[in-house]
Design a protein around this motif. Structure first.
Motif, PDB file in Angstrom:
ATOM      1  N   ILE A 175      28.208  51.968  -9.818  1.00  0.00           N
ATOM      2  CA  ILE A 175      29.300  52.423  -8.953  1.00  0.00           C
ATOM      3  C   ILE A 175      29.967  51.221  -8.280  1.00  0.00           C
ATOM      4  N   GLY A 176      29.165  50.356  -7.665  1.00  0.00           N
ATOM      5  CA  GLY A 176      29.729  49.176  -7.006  1.00  0.00           C
ATOM      6  C   GLY A 176      30.419  48.249  -7.981  1.00  0.00           C
ATOM      7  N   PHE A 177      29.814  48.062  -9.167  1.00  0.00           N
ATOM      8  CA  PHE A 177      30.404  47.188 -10.178  1.00  0.00           C
ATOM      9  C   PHE A 177      31.732  47.760 -10.666  1.00  0.00           C
ATOM     10  N   GLY A 178      31.784  49.078 -10.855  1.00  0.00           N
ATOM     11  CA  GLY A 178      33.032  49.703 -11.276  1.00  0.00           C
ATOM     12  C   GLY A 178      34.120  49.579 -10.221  1.00  0.00           C
ATOM     13  N   LEU A 179      33.749  49.731  -8.952  1.00  0.00           N
ATOM     14  CA  LEU A 179      34.728  49.574  -7.874  1.00  0.00           C
ATOM     15  C   LEU A 179      35.244  48.140  -7.797  1.00  0.00           C
ATOM     16  N   LEU A 180      34.360  47.169  -8.063  1.00  0.00           N
ATOM     17  CA  LEU A 180      34.797  45.770  -8.071  1.00  0.00           C
ATOM     18  C   LEU A 180      35.779  45.520  -9.211  1.00  0.00           C
ATOM     19  N   LEU A 181      35.478  46.039 -10.405  1.00  0.00           N
ATOM     20  CA  LEU A 181      36.392  45.859 -11.535  1.00  0.00           C
ATOM     21  C   LEU A 181      37.735  46.532 -11.260  1.00  0.00           C
ATOM     22  N   ALA A 182      37.708  47.694 -10.595  1.00  0.00           N
ATOM     23  CA  ALA A 182      38.961  48.371 -10.254  1.00  0.00           C
ATOM     24  C   ALA A 182      39.768  47.524  -9.272  1.00  0.00           C
ATOM     25  N   LEU A 183      39.082  46.923  -8.304  1.00  0.00           N
ATOM     26  CA  LEU A 183      39.758  46.053  -7.339  1.00  0.00           C
ATOM     27  C   LEU A 183      40.364  44.836  -8.029  1.00  0.00           C
ATOM     28  N   PRO A 195      41.668  50.013  -2.728  1.00  0.00           N
ATOM     29  CA  PRO A 195      40.536  49.500  -3.528  1.00  0.00           C
ATOM     30  C   PRO A 195      39.644  48.535  -2.748  1.00  0.00           C
ATOM     31  N   VAL A 196      40.237  47.787  -1.815  1.00  0.00           N
ATOM     32  CA  VAL A 196      39.445  46.856  -1.004  1.00  0.00           C
ATOM     33  C   VAL A 196      38.472  47.618  -0.126  1.00  0.00           C
ATOM     34  N   TRP A 197      38.992  48.593   0.635  1.00  0.00           N
ATOM     35  CA  TRP A 197      38.140  49.306   1.587  1.00  0.00           C
ATOM     36  C   TRP A 197      37.168  50.240   0.877  1.00  0.00           C
ATOM     37  N   THR A 198      37.532  50.755  -0.279  1.00  0.00           N
ATOM     38  CA  THR A 198      36.596  51.585  -1.042  1.00  0.00           C
ATOM     39  C   THR A 198      35.408  50.768  -1.510  1.00  0.00           C
ATOM     40  N   PHE A 199      35.692  49.590  -2.051  1.00  0.00           N
ATOM     41  CA  PHE A 199      34.607  48.718  -2.504  1.00  0.00           C
ATOM     42  C   PHE A 199      33.708  48.296  -1.339  1.00  0.00           C
ATOM     43  N   LEU A 200      34.307  47.793  -0.262  1.00  0.00           N
ATOM     44  CA  LEU A 200      33.514  47.339   0.882  1.00  0.00           C
ATOM     45  C   LEU A 200      32.757  48.501   1.529  1.00  0.00           C
ATOM     46  N   GLY A 201      33.390  49.674   1.572  1.00  0.00           N
ATOM     47  CA  GLY A 201      32.721  50.835   2.151  1.00  0.00           C
ATOM     48  C   GLY A 201      31.485  51.225   1.374  1.00  0.00           C
ATOM     49  N   TRP A 202      31.599  51.226   0.038  1.00  0.00           N
ATOM     50  CA  TRP A 202      30.435  51.591  -0.772  1.00  0.00           C
ATOM     51  C   TRP A 202      29.318  50.555  -0.624  1.00  0.00           C
ATOM     52  N   MET A 203      29.654  49.276  -0.724  1.00  0.00           N
ATOM     53  CA  MET A 203      28.621  48.237  -0.644  1.00  0.00           C
ATOM     54  C   MET A 203      27.936  48.250   0.727  1.00  0.00           C
ATOM     55  N   THR A 204      28.699  48.520   1.775  1.00  0.00           N
ATOM     56  CA  THR A 204      28.111  48.572   3.113  1.00  0.00           C
ATOM     57  C   THR A 204      27.226  49.804   3.266  1.00  0.00           C
ATOM     58  N   LEU A 205      27.718  50.957   2.842  1.00  0.00           N
ATOM     59  CA  LEU A 205      26.948  52.193   2.954  1.00  0.00           C
ATOM     60  C   LEU A 205      25.640  52.092   2.184  1.00  0.00           C
ATOM     61  N   ARG A 206      25.703  51.560   0.964  1.00  0.00           N
ATOM     62  CA  ARG A 206      24.466  51.441   0.167  1.00  0.00           C
ATOM     63  C   ARG A 206      23.493  50.474   0.830  1.00  0.00           C
TER      64      ARG A 206
END
Length: 407
Positions: free
Chosen positions: A329-337, A65-76
């Protein structure tokens, strides 16, 4: 001093343990003791290079969940970075370096206990220096002149001061309290109250509430007493402030005055900033993927009045900022983390260990109404990394081995 010589069992050398411990103490205490990013960031880079052979990238399922969140925020953000892409990627790289350091040292709880004590004492020294300077300049008036950390950036703003001092004070309270650590915790939490930061006060209440719920009154009365004495000292400061006759005749005088001023102080423009952030989401696509983190301040600042002093430099809420920058998408990934980390925190609490759960709760409360981003290290307030990522990485590292075991 013997604690400083502790080494990680998996490093195989006292040198590795000393390097890792000095690196993380310097980084965490540096948020309150080092005068600027031009010293703090090189400390992280150089100390991590020295410890490079003892660091590794966390690849356990627990960290997905950490790398998924950071990956999305960086890519965007890369696709909206403009001319700030290099600085943005540098901030992401530094954050990943810090997370590797947090994860590595988390493998030795006794080391992290020593890190908390050393960080707390060094931060308490910064608080003591700042209080001494404030008393010389303004006396005990913490109402008109809120306490600021003298050592950082020539006087870090009161909110950053209160949140960082409060975090270190709570960390000490969550460890076994000796006379020395009790004194440092008292200094830090009194300083947090004197900063007038309502976010720091609420976060301390939440963190101590978790600590008390886990330990019970029989074991948790000492941290609660430190909190109560800190709040009382802040209240008593109002009795020594000289006031004009019209103010002295009002109902909010003496011991209640500091609390009255803190509660009724204007919200410093946060409501307008939140509205501006929301208005920057102009299309349905923006709502889903966000506007990106780098080179996008003008997208929401144009909805604000002129700000010649640069006081509206960020969105003042990590959660709103994530929604604006990373979309749904980013907000959902943060809540999942956060939910993933919260499950680990609950498991720790059931085992009677409240240290990282209470610090995790403190960080979440603090970042509801402040913070710029969780996606990179080079933010304006800079406190997101210790307040959020340090507890998260400690919680996830402690459970990584269990999650990786075959069913």
């Amino acid at each position: 001093m013997p604690a400083l010589l502790t080494y990680l069992p998996c490093t195989g050398s006292a040198f590795g343990g000393r390097c890792l411990m000095i690196a993380i103490i310097g980084m965490l205490a540096g948020y309150s003791c080092l005068p600027g990013s031009w010293l703090h960031d090189p400390w992280l880079i150089l100390s991590s290079l020295v410890c490079a052979r003892f660091l590794s990238f966390p690849v356990s399922r627990s960290f997905w969940p950490v790398w998924t969140f950071l990956g999305w925020m960086t890519l965007r953000s890369v696709f909206s970075a403009g001319n700030e892409w290099a600085l943005g990627l540098a901030g992401v790289s530094l954050l990943v370096l810090a997370l590797m350091l947090f994860s590595r040292t988390a493998q030795n709880p006794s080391m992290m206990a020593s890190v908390g004590v050393w960080t707390g004492h060094l931060t308490a020294l910064a608080a003591l220096i700042s209080i001494g300077w404030h008393l010389r300049q303004w006396g005990v008036n913490f109402e008109d002149h809120r306490l600021q950390n003298l050592l950082v950036y020539g006087g870090l703003n009161p909110v950053c001061t209160g949140l960082l001092f409060g975090f270190s004070g709570l960390w000490l309270c969550a460890l076994p309290l000796s006379r020395f650590t009790t004194l440092s915790a008292l200094i830090l939490m009194t300083a947090a109250f004197c900063s007038g930061s309502r976010g720091a006060m609420l976060s301390l209440l939440v963190g101590h509430g978790v600590l008390l719920a886990a330990h019970g009154l029989r074991r948790g009365w000492r941290p609660l007493l430190v909190l109560a004495v800190s709040a009382l000292l802040f209240s008593l400061s109002g009795m020594a402030v000289e006031r004009p006759p019209e103010a002295a005749a009002s109902s909010a005088t003496g011991i209640s005055q500091p609390w009255e001023r803190a509660i009724h102080r204007p919200n410093d423009g946060r409501r307008a900033i939140y509205v501006a952030g929301w208005r920057s989401i102009e299309t349905s696509l923006d709502g889903w993927i966000g506007i990106g983190e780098w080179s996008t301040k003008d997208r929401w600042k144009r909805f604000l009045p002129s700000d010649p002093w640069g006081l509206s430099g960020h969105l003042h809420s990590v959660f709103l900022a994530t929604l604006v920058h990373g979309g749904v998408i980013g907000f959902g990934l943060l809540l999942a983390l956060i939910g993933h980390a919260a499950r680990h925190a609950w498991a720790r609490l059931r085992e009677g260990d409240a240290l990282w759960p209470c610090l995790f709760s403190y960080g979440l409360m603090a970042l509801v109404f402040d913070g710029e981003s969780l996606g990179y290290l080079l933010t304006l307030p800079r406190f997101e990394t210790p307040l959020f990522w340090l507890p998260v990485m400690q919680l996830l590292t402690s459970r990584a081995a269990l999650m990786d075991r075959p069913a």
